[in-house]
Design a protein around this motif. Sequence first.
Motif, PDB file in Angstrom:
ATOM      1  N   ASN A  83      37.624  35.821  43.815  1.00  0.00           N
ATOM      2  CA  ASN A  83      38.317  36.397  42.789  1.00  0.00           C
ATOM      3  C   ASN A  83      37.386  37.539  42.721  1.00  0.00           C
ATOM      4  O   ASN A  83      38.138  38.840  42.437  1.00  0.00           O
ATOM      5  N   ALA A  87      38.112  41.632  42.769  1.00  0.00           N
ATOM      6  CA  ALA A  87      38.119  42.456  41.460  1.00  0.00           C
ATOM      7  C   ALA A  87      37.172  43.771  41.881  1.00  0.00           C
ATOM      8  O   ALA A  87      37.153  44.734  40.709  1.00  0.00           O
ATOM      9  N   THR A  90      38.479  48.141  46.528  1.00  0.00           N
ATOM     10  CA  THR A  90      39.794  49.103  46.015  1.00  0.00           C
ATOM     11  C   THR A  90      40.660  49.591  46.902  1.00  0.00           C
ATOM     12  O   THR A  90      41.260  50.324  46.923  1.00  0.00           O
ATOM     13  N   ASP A  92      44.375  48.983  48.863  1.00  0.00           N
ATOM     14  CA  ASP A  92      46.025  49.113  48.970  1.00  0.00           C
ATOM     15  C   ASP A  92      45.913  47.595  49.531  1.00  0.00           C
ATOM     16  O   ASP A  92      47.035  46.648  49.298  1.00  0.00           O
ATOM     17  N   ARG A 177      47.552  44.818  47.521  1.00  0.00           N
ATOM     18  CA  ARG A 177      47.149  44.719  46.371  1.00  0.00           C
ATOM     19  C   ARG A 177      48.323  43.871  45.056  1.00  0.00           C
ATOM     20  O   ARG A 177      48.125  43.434  44.499  1.00  0.00           O
ATOM     21  N   ARG A 178      49.435  44.870  45.436  1.00  0.00           N
ATOM     22  CA  ARG A 178      50.578  44.602  43.925  1.00  0.00           C
ATOM     23  C   ARG A 178      50.761  43.289  44.583  1.00  0.00           C
ATOM     24  O   ARG A 178      51.134  42.499  43.288  1.00  0.00           O
ATOM     25  N   CYS A 179      50.954  42.407  45.653  1.00  0.00           N
ATOM     26  CA  CYS A 179      50.635  40.795  45.560  1.00  0.00           C
ATOM     27  C   CYS A 179      49.952  40.544  44.815  1.00  0.00           C
ATOM     28  O   CYS A 179      50.151  39.351  44.231  1.00  0.00           O
ATOM     29  N   LEU A 180      48.563  40.856  45.217  1.00  0.00           N
ATOM     30  CA  LEU A 180      47.461  40.025  44.226  1.00  0.00           C
ATOM     31  C   LEU A 180      47.509  40.049  42.826  1.00  0.00           C
ATOM     32  O   LEU A 180      47.204  39.360  42.577  1.00  0.00           O
ATOM     33  N   GLU A 181      47.699  41.715  42.450  1.00  0.00           N
ATOM     34  CA  GLU A 181      47.845  41.352  41.333  1.00  0.00           C
ATOM     35  C   GLU A 181      48.867  40.847  40.641  1.00  0.00           C
ATOM     36  O   GLU A 181      48.523  40.822  39.175  1.00  0.00           O
ATOM     37  N   ALA A 182      49.813  40.208  41.264  1.00  0.00           N
ATOM     38  CA  ALA A 182      51.176  40.082  40.565  1.00  0.00           C
ATOM     39  C   ALA A 182      50.672  38.092  40.162  1.00  0.00           C
ATOM     40  O   ALA A 182      51.650  37.781  39.592  1.00  0.00           O
ATOM     41  N   GLY A 184      48.019  36.934  40.432  1.00  0.00           N
ATOM     42  CA  GLY A 184      46.948  36.682  39.885  1.00  0.00           C
ATOM     43  C   GLY A 184      45.771  35.978  40.586  1.00  0.00           C
ATOM     44  O   GLY A 184      46.148  35.791  41.954  1.00  0.00           O
ATOM     45  N   ALA A 185      44.615  35.471  39.999  1.00  0.00           N
ATOM     46  CA  ALA A 185      43.706  34.787  40.594  1.00  0.00           C
ATOM     47  C   ALA A 185      44.196  33.690  41.383  1.00  0.00           C
ATOM     48  O   ALA A 185      44.612  32.759  41.641  1.00  0.00           O
TER      49      ALA A 185
END
Length: 317
Positions: A83, A87, A90, A92, A177-182, A184-185
């Motif tokens: 995590n 975090a 940077t 994609d 990144r879009r998958c990780l952001e959706a 979560g941790a």
Amino acid sequence: MRDGSVMIKNQPARVSVVITAYNHERFINETLDSVLSQDAGPLEIIVVDDCSRDNTLAIAQSYAGRGVRVITKPNGGPSSALNAGIACATGDIIILLSGDDVLLPDSIAPRCEALALSGADVVSAVPRWIDESGRVLTSNEHPHVFAAPEKLKPVDMFSRLFFHGNFICAPSVAITRRCLEAVGAFDETLWQLQDFEYWLRVSAKGFGFYFLQQPLIKYRMHSRNLSTSNPERLRQENELVLANAAQFLSAPDLQELLFGEGFREIDLGLDATHLAHLLTIRHSYWTVRSIGRWELSKVLKDSHAYAQLVEKFTLGL
């Protein structure tokens, strides 16, 4: 593209490699050299040292002049290290790697190309197993836990993970990144099966997986592998993950897994909580089934909910 750069959605992809390390002084040089030798365009390389007690940190910091960024943190386990690294990344596309594993030549570019061409958000492959000294293990010297199946839709990926266990090699993963952001941790309470729990959440969210058939990494097996070093904790985490996994799914996904694809969009009058417990009861592990029965029994203290279930199963559902 095979010119050393990678593309995603017709634009050059920024790639971050997140390397988690804990007491990896014997291996971290080889790990970092294998990343730096990749022909994949500019890479952001982040090492997260989880408060190692050996020289891992000093060795990683010696690569600063070659563009490696090192993050230090109090010891909190692999999930907290992942995590922390994600975090700070940077890119994609995020490549996950452990400080005792090694990238094979041409490991990153094929994964990024597969993400761009397949439409999937997670790419993985079966690794090449090595021992502490780097010797490649024969097929009868390592467990056969990883697989590279043909493309499965997300609900079928969840089903395979849930009923048959983890088969995804985390250090061979590239994830958008879009998958990780959706999604979560990573769950920081898990130290051995944090990746398994994460793949269940990824598939439950509807993100696709794609598996390359060629090995991408050397996966090191040794006595201090966190993923296998504590069998009792491994058992406990496995039961905990499986007992809670069904709650990640939507009601349509649960109905499909329970009753068949034809029931996906039918209003059965059952909420996702009931359906999740019913799916848990179908698991082959006795402890997991027992947890599902216990949780369902608490829900069914509500007479209306009980009447609904009786009616549905009387009708053959």
